[in-house]
Scaffold this motif. Structure first.
Motif, short mmCIF file in Angstrom:
data_model
loop_
_atom_site.label_atom_id
_atom_site.label_comp_id
_atom_site.label_asym_id
_atom_site.label_seq_id
_atom_site.Cartn_x
_atom_site.Cartn_y
_atom_site.Cartn_z
N THR A 208 0.84 -1.20 0.00
CA THR A 208 0.00 0.00 0.00
C THR A 208 0.87 1.25 0.00
O THR A 208 0.65 2.18 -0.79
CB THR A 208 -0.93 0.00 1.23
N LEU A 209 1.87 1.29 0.88
CA LEU A 209 2.76 2.45 0.91
C LEU A 209 3.56 2.55 -0.39
O LEU A 209 3.75 3.65 -0.93
CB LEU A 209 3.71 2.36 2.11
N ALA A 210 3.99 1.41 -0.92
CA ALA A 210 4.74 1.42 -2.18
C ALA A 210 3.91 1.99 -3.32
O ALA A 210 4.45 2.66 -4.20
CB ALA A 210 5.20 0.00 -2.52
N SER A 211 2.60 1.73 -3.30
CA SER A 211 1.74 2.26 -4.36
C SER A 211 1.71 3.79 -4.31
O SER A 211 1.66 4.46 -5.34
CB SER A 211 0.33 1.69 -4.26
N ILE A 212 1.75 4.36 -3.10
CA ILE A 212 1.78 5.82 -2.96
C ILE A 212 3.12 6.36 -3.43
O ILE A 212 3.19 7.34 -4.18
CB ILE A 212 1.51 6.22 -1.50
N VAL A 213 4.20 5.71 -3.01
CA VAL A 213 5.54 6.11 -3.44
C VAL A 213 5.66 6.08 -4.96
O VAL A 213 6.19 7.01 -5.58
CB VAL A 213 6.61 5.20 -2.80
N HIS A 214 5.13 5.01 -5.56
CA HIS A 214 5.21 4.86 -7.02
C HIS A 214 4.42 5.93 -7.74
O HIS A 214 4.85 6.42 -8.80
CB HIS A 214 4.70 3.47 -7.41
N GLU A 215 3.26 6.31 -7.18
CA GLU A 215 2.46 7.37 -7.81
C GLU A 215 3.12 8.74 -7.62
O GLU A 215 2.92 9.63 -8.43
CB GLU A 215 1.05 7.36 -7.23
N ARG A 225 13.98 7.79 -0.94
CA ARG A 225 13.91 9.02 -0.13
C ARG A 225 12.46 9.38 0.17
O ARG A 225 12.13 9.78 1.30
CB ARG A 225 14.61 10.16 -0.86
N ILE A 226 11.59 9.24 -0.82
CA ILE A 226 10.16 9.52 -0.60
C ILE A 226 9.59 8.53 0.40
O ILE A 226 8.82 8.91 1.30
CB ILE A 226 9.40 9.47 -1.93
N ALA A 227 9.97 7.27 0.27
CA ALA A 227 9.51 6.26 1.23
C ALA A 227 9.95 6.65 2.64
O ALA A 227 9.20 6.49 3.61
CB ALA A 227 10.06 4.89 0.86
N GLY A 228 11.18 7.18 2.76
CA GLY A 228 11.67 7.60 4.07
C GLY A 228 10.84 8.72 4.67
O GLY A 228 10.61 8.74 5.90
N VAL A 229 10.37 9.66 3.84
CA VAL A 229 9.50 10.73 4.33
C VAL A 229 8.22 10.16 4.92
O VAL A 229 7.82 10.51 6.05
CB VAL A 229 9.16 11.73 3.19
N TYR A 230 7.59 9.26 4.20
CA TYR A 230 6.32 8.71 4.68
C TYR A 230 6.52 7.85 5.93
O TYR A 230 5.69 7.87 6.85
CB TYR A 230 5.64 7.90 3.57
N ILE A 236 5.82 9.28 13.75
CA ILE A 236 5.44 10.34 14.70
C ILE A 236 3.94 10.59 14.70
O ILE A 236 3.47 11.52 15.37
CB ILE A 236 6.20 11.64 14.39
N GLY A 237 3.19 9.76 13.97
CA GLY A 237 1.74 9.91 13.96
C GLY A 237 1.24 11.08 13.12
O GLY A 237 0.10 11.53 13.28
N MET A 238 2.06 11.54 12.20
CA MET A 238 1.67 12.64 11.32
C MET A 238 0.90 12.09 10.12
O MET A 238 1.28 11.05 9.57
CB MET A 238 2.94 13.36 10.84
N PRO A 239 -0.19 12.72 9.71
CA PRO A 239 -0.90 12.24 8.52
C PRO A 239 0.02 12.19 7.30
O PRO A 239 0.90 13.04 7.15
CB PRO A 239 -2.01 13.29 8.33
N LEU A 240 -0.20 11.22 6.46
CA LEU A 240 0.65 11.08 5.27
C LEU A 240 0.48 12.26 4.32
O LEU A 240 1.42 12.67 3.65
CB LEU A 240 0.32 9.78 4.52
N GLN A 241 -0.74 12.79 4.22
CA GLN A 241 -1.03 13.92 3.35
C GLN A 241 -0.46 13.69 1.94
O GLN A 241 0.26 14.53 1.39
CB GLN A 241 -0.48 15.22 3.96
N ALA A 242 -0.79 12.56 1.40
CA ALA A 242 -0.28 12.16 0.08
C ALA A 242 -1.27 12.54 -1.01
O ALA A 242 -2.39 12.04 -1.02
CB ALA A 242 -0.01 10.66 0.06
#
Length: 347
Positions: A208-215, A225-230, A236-242
């Protein structure tokens, strides 16, 4: 003397008949009977096909279909049809052709990637094998199968790892689905399992996370690096806001059908959906598209850093600018928004 003449006549007639029969057998079995210019031609024999259906494909490929019919009947091929993809090589005789289409089912290379839904995946696969898209979709969505193997309707697309696979053309919908489960299980090596456990994500959550990174990015060198951000945000419980999840949520609504969202707006952030990662905490229920293996491995091998934000880079399209603070991110985001406006992209 008269009897000798009769006997000689009978012998000559017998020899003539034998010679004709020998020639007929030879011509039927061993003389080339192909009628095409390419090096090879292919026929696709459906499951439970009749000889008439096979014959219909052979007629334009053969010089003499009647002789083929005779040998096919003699060799009992007409009542023992095999399904699959078969090759007929230029210059083949009837005997070779029958042997080929009886026992030499050829594999095909089946490929898929970047499918946005099970429906589109079924259409892609149905264009390559005998099973049609409707039967494939039914097999893919089978509730019992999903439950038994740890999937939900939302996560089911993640079972299909994009690649090129070898299949027989006459593969059924269930055979395709079951093979993909085997490939999925093979994909999750011990090394990948250990990495998923280290970041405290299930296999479904990784995809699921990979699909966001790929998009977000198709650049393989930037995906970790993008995966590291998410992953930093999740910790820290911050919304992904993707933004890609907003687009996915929007495309489920009637008013966004047959549209392309080029610019995410505040109105999109108000969509009531479990895929709106501006509103919900954590990951959405399942993948928003089919991620490439590069994106899956980018999550498992994410870049360790302190970035919490990124915005598209107008000066290096396809890449992003990363930031550790909200103020720096807002400056990066405004620069990209100005670029979009300069290009007349307002929605």
């Amino acid at each position: 003397m008269y009897i000798k003449k009769i006997l000689l006549a009978i012998v000559f007639i017998g020899l003539a008949v034998a010679a004709y029969f020998a020639y007929y057998v030879y011509a039927t079995m061993f003389v080339s009977n192909t009628n095409f210019n390419n090096d090879v031609a292919y026929i696709y024999v459906p499951t439970n096909a009749s000889y008439a259906e096979v014959r219909e494909q052979l007629v334009p490929l053969l010089k003499n279909i009647d002789r083929f019919d005779a040998l096919a009947s003699q060799k009992k091929y007409t009542t023992n049809i095999k399904a699959g993809k078969f090759a007929i090589k230029k210059g083949m005789n009837n005997n070779d052709i029958i042997n080929s289409i009886r026992s030499n089912n050829l594999p095909i290379n089946l490929s898929f990637n970047n499918q946005e839904s099970l429906g589109k995946l079924a259409g892609r696969i149905g264009a390559q094998i005998e099973a049609d898209s409707l039967s494939l979709l039914k097999a893919m969505q089978d509730t019992l199968f999903l439950n038994e193997n740890g999937f939900t309707p939302a996560t089911s697309l993640g079972m299909y790892i994009p690649n090129t696979y070898e299949f027989f053309w006459n593969t059924s919908a269930e055979q395709f689905r079951d093979r993909m489960l085997t490939e999925y299980q093979r994909f999750w090596t011990d090394a990948r399992k250990n990495k998923a456990e280290a970041i405290k994500l299930t296999h479904n959550e990784v995809i699921t996370l990979a699909s966001i990174v790929h998009e977000e990015s198709k650049a393989h060198d930037e995906q970790p690096r993008i995966a590291g951000v998410y992953l930093n945000r999740l910790r820290i419980g911050m919304p992904l806001q993707a933004d890609p999840t907003l687009k996915f949520a929007a495309y489920q609504l009637p008013e966004y059908q047959d549209t392309v969202i080029k610019r995410v707006l505040n109105i999109h952030k108000e969509i009531d959906s479990p895929y709106n990662t501006y509103k919900i905490a954590g990951l959405p229920p399942g993948p928003i598209a089919m991620p490439d293996v590069s994106a899956i491995d980018a999550v498992l091998n994410y870049e360790k850093h302190s970035y919490l934000y990124f915005a598209a880079d107008a000066q290096r399209l396809g890449y992003h600018k990363f930031a550790k603070t909200l103020s720096q991110h807002n400056a990066n985001a405004r620069a990209y928004q100005r670029y979009l406006s300069s290009q007349g992209i307002n929605r």
